[in-house]
Design an enzyme around this catalytic site. Structure first.
Site, PDB file in Angstrom:
ATOM      1  CB  CYS A 249      -4.742  11.237  11.054  1.00 60.95           C
ATOM      2  SG  CYS A 249      -3.150  10.559  11.446  1.00 60.95           S
TER       3      CYS A 249
ATOM      4  CG  ASP B  24       3.324   1.586   9.478  1.00 57.18           C
ATOM      5  OD1 ASP B  24       2.809   2.441  10.205  1.00 57.18           O
ATOM      6  OD2 ASP B  24       3.653   1.798   8.296  1.00 57.18           O
TER       7      ASP B  24
ATOM      8  CE  LYS C  87      -1.772   1.662   4.026  1.00 61.61           C
ATOM      9  NZ  LYS C  87      -1.477   3.096   4.205  1.00 61.61           N
ATOM     10  CG  ASN C  88       2.452   2.776   3.549  1.00 63.24           C
ATOM     11  OD1 ASN C  88       1.269   3.055   3.375  1.00 63.24           O
ATOM     12  ND2 ASN C  88       2.987   2.640   4.753  1.00 63.24           N
TER      13      ASN C  88
ATOM     14  NE  ARG D 135      -6.856   4.208   5.920  1.00 56.41           N
ATOM     15  CZ  ARG D 135      -5.944   4.683   6.739  1.00 56.41           C
ATOM     16  NH1 ARG D 135      -6.202   4.815   8.030  1.00 56.41           N
ATOM     17  NH2 ARG D 135      -4.772   5.051   6.300  1.00 56.41           N
TER      18      ARG D 135
ATOM     19  NE  ARG E  70       0.622  10.628   9.928  1.00 58.02           N
ATOM     20  CZ  ARG E  70       0.286   9.481   9.337  1.00 58.02           C
ATOM     21  NH1 ARG E  70      -0.859   8.932   9.561  1.00 58.02           N
ATOM     22  NH2 ARG E  70       1.118   8.902   8.503  1.00 58.02           N
TER      23      ARG E  70
END
Ligand code: UD1
Length: 416
Positions: free
Chosen positions: A116, A305, A22-23, A397, A121
């Site tokens: 968030c 993460d 994803k990233n 997500r 952030r």
């Protein structure tokens, strides 16, 4: 879908294949805006965040066609330079279109992403880098208006911190700037290397990605290409931890084990059996591990993460473990939920002190963010009884086909 129901207490068994990262794919989709020619991305995961990013580029005039995990993007004419507010607020990572649009169109308007769940952030380092390249930044009714009327000019940029997103934005802008840019104290994450490879495949001149100094020689034009996205190291790490925590025996396929070194070292230290087998990793264990200390760091340190699922595994390890979060200021929201399942955890500043308990018990819990969701799934897999996890849109997500993949490993799981 609203809730996941997981019946725990059974070791995970079998084989699971990891999806594209994803990233990595999010900035690459943005970078596809930098050429008028078609771009094909292989191994694109089907995730909410990826769909938001494709909607962002579609709203600017690009066409996107998905066929399975292949994404075909064509940004022949871009009629807009403004990213819609409702999409940007859904996904903070959409700010990486700044560098791409500046490079292609010389201007971008984007709603300020704000904070968030895991922290405030800010994006000050992104903007400072773009300004150093000659862009002018204005705030206008909640929108950031970034323009480079005189064009972007290569320069030397020292990042105050190796921010992943700032490095990506600066790389994209600098790839088509006039002259040479050197980014010092750049982020070294594998996703940065994948972006650099993609830019080079399009005709860019990027060297040094994966180290702390990245050199970019600006080019006038980029061309179309076909690129295969790297496997998702965070999804892989999550499955390795879930398998270990349940005392399972699982082969995790389609991984680059080099990207997982910091996690594998800590798993071995805790007593998990981990074997690298080409592009797969086999994990085995009895579910009874030693407590270990871990501190999150930028790559090649332990990934923030993976902090939440690792902490969830440690909640049943013998002795006391300490987990220190240095990257985000508010990334312990899974702790209260784990406590509801019987974990013994105390937070002191940026450190969680975990006293291992013999067992967790099933409970209704809520995922507050993506990786907190992974931690709760892991905890539910080890707990006796059926846990009910709310807030699962966060999980979708970032984890492609998570239900199917877990079911394939023998898990009793359903959603409604
Ligand atoms: C990316 C990842 C995210 C991962 C994080 C750290 C994506 C889409 N997301 O997020 O999963 O957890 O890297 O590995 O790739 N900061 C500032 N000012 C800035 C930029 C960042 O203060 O201008 C701070 C952030 O608030 C945070 C820290 O720096 O505390 C790290 O942020 P950064 O490396 O930029 O992470 P992201 O790119 O947002």
């Amino acid at each position: 879908m609203n809730k996941l129901y997981i019946t725990g207490g059974k070791p995970l068994q079998g084989t699971v294949s990891i999806s594209g990262a994803k990233n990595a794919v999010l900035p690459i989709i943005a970078a596809a805006l930098m050429t008028a020619e078609p771009v094909v991305l292989e191994e694109t995961p089907d995730l909410i965040d990826v769909n938001v990013m494709t909607q962002v580029i579609e709203s600017l005039g690009a066409s996107v066609v998905r066929q399975g995990s292949r994404l075909q993007i064509e940004a022949r004419d871009l009629e807009s330079i403004e990213a819609p507010h409702e999409l940007v607020t859904q996904m903070r990572a959409s700010i990486v279109i700044m560098g791409a649009l500046l490079a292609r169109k010389g201007r971008v308007r984007i709603s300020h992403p704000g904070g968030c769940a895991i922290g405030s952030r800010p994006i000050n380092w992104h903007l400072k880098g773009l300004e150093a390249l000659g862009a002018e930044v204005r705030m206008d009714h909640g929108f950031l208006d970034v323009s480079a009327a005189q064009g972007l000019k290569g320069t030397r940029i020292y990042l105050d911190f190796p921010s992943v997103g700032a490095t990506e934005n600066i790389m994209m802008a600098a790839a088509m700037a006039e002259g040479t840019t050197v980014i010092e104290n750049a982020a070294q994450e594998p996703e940065i290397v994948d972006l650099a490879n993609f830019l080079n495949e399009m005709g860019g001149k990027v060297r040094g990605a994966g180290t702390s100094v990245i050199h970019l020689e600006g080019v006038k034009e980029l061309h179309g290409t076909t690129h295969t996205v790297i496997p998702d190291r965070i999804e892989a790490g999550s499955f390795l931890l879930m398998a270990a925590a349940t005392g399972g025996d699982v082969l995790v396929q389609n991984v680059i084990s080099d990207h997982l070194k910091p996690l594998l070292a800590k798993m071995l230290e805790a007593g998990v059996m981990v074997e690298e087998e080409g592009d797969a990793i086999r994990v085995r264990g009895d579910g009874l591990y030693q407590g270990v200390d871990v501190k999150t760091q930028v790559h090649p340190g332990f990934s923030t993460d993976l902090q939440a699922p690792f902490l969830a595994m440690l909640s049943r390890a013998q002795g006391t473990s300490m987990v220190t979060e240095t990257i985000f200021e508010n990334r312990f929201m899974h702790v209260d939920e784990l406590k509801r399942m019987g974990a013994d955890i105390k937070i002191e500043g940026r450190t969680a002190i975990i006293k291992g308990v013999p067992a967790l018990t099933a409970a209704p819990v809520t995922a507050t963010d993506l990786r907190a969701g992974a931690a709760l799934i892991l905890a539910a897999l080890t707990a006796e009884g059926t846990s009910e996890i709310s807030g699962i849109h966060h999980i979708y997500r970032g984890y492609e086909s998570i239900e199917e993949k877990l079911r394939g490993l023998g898990v009793v799981i359903r959603s409604n």
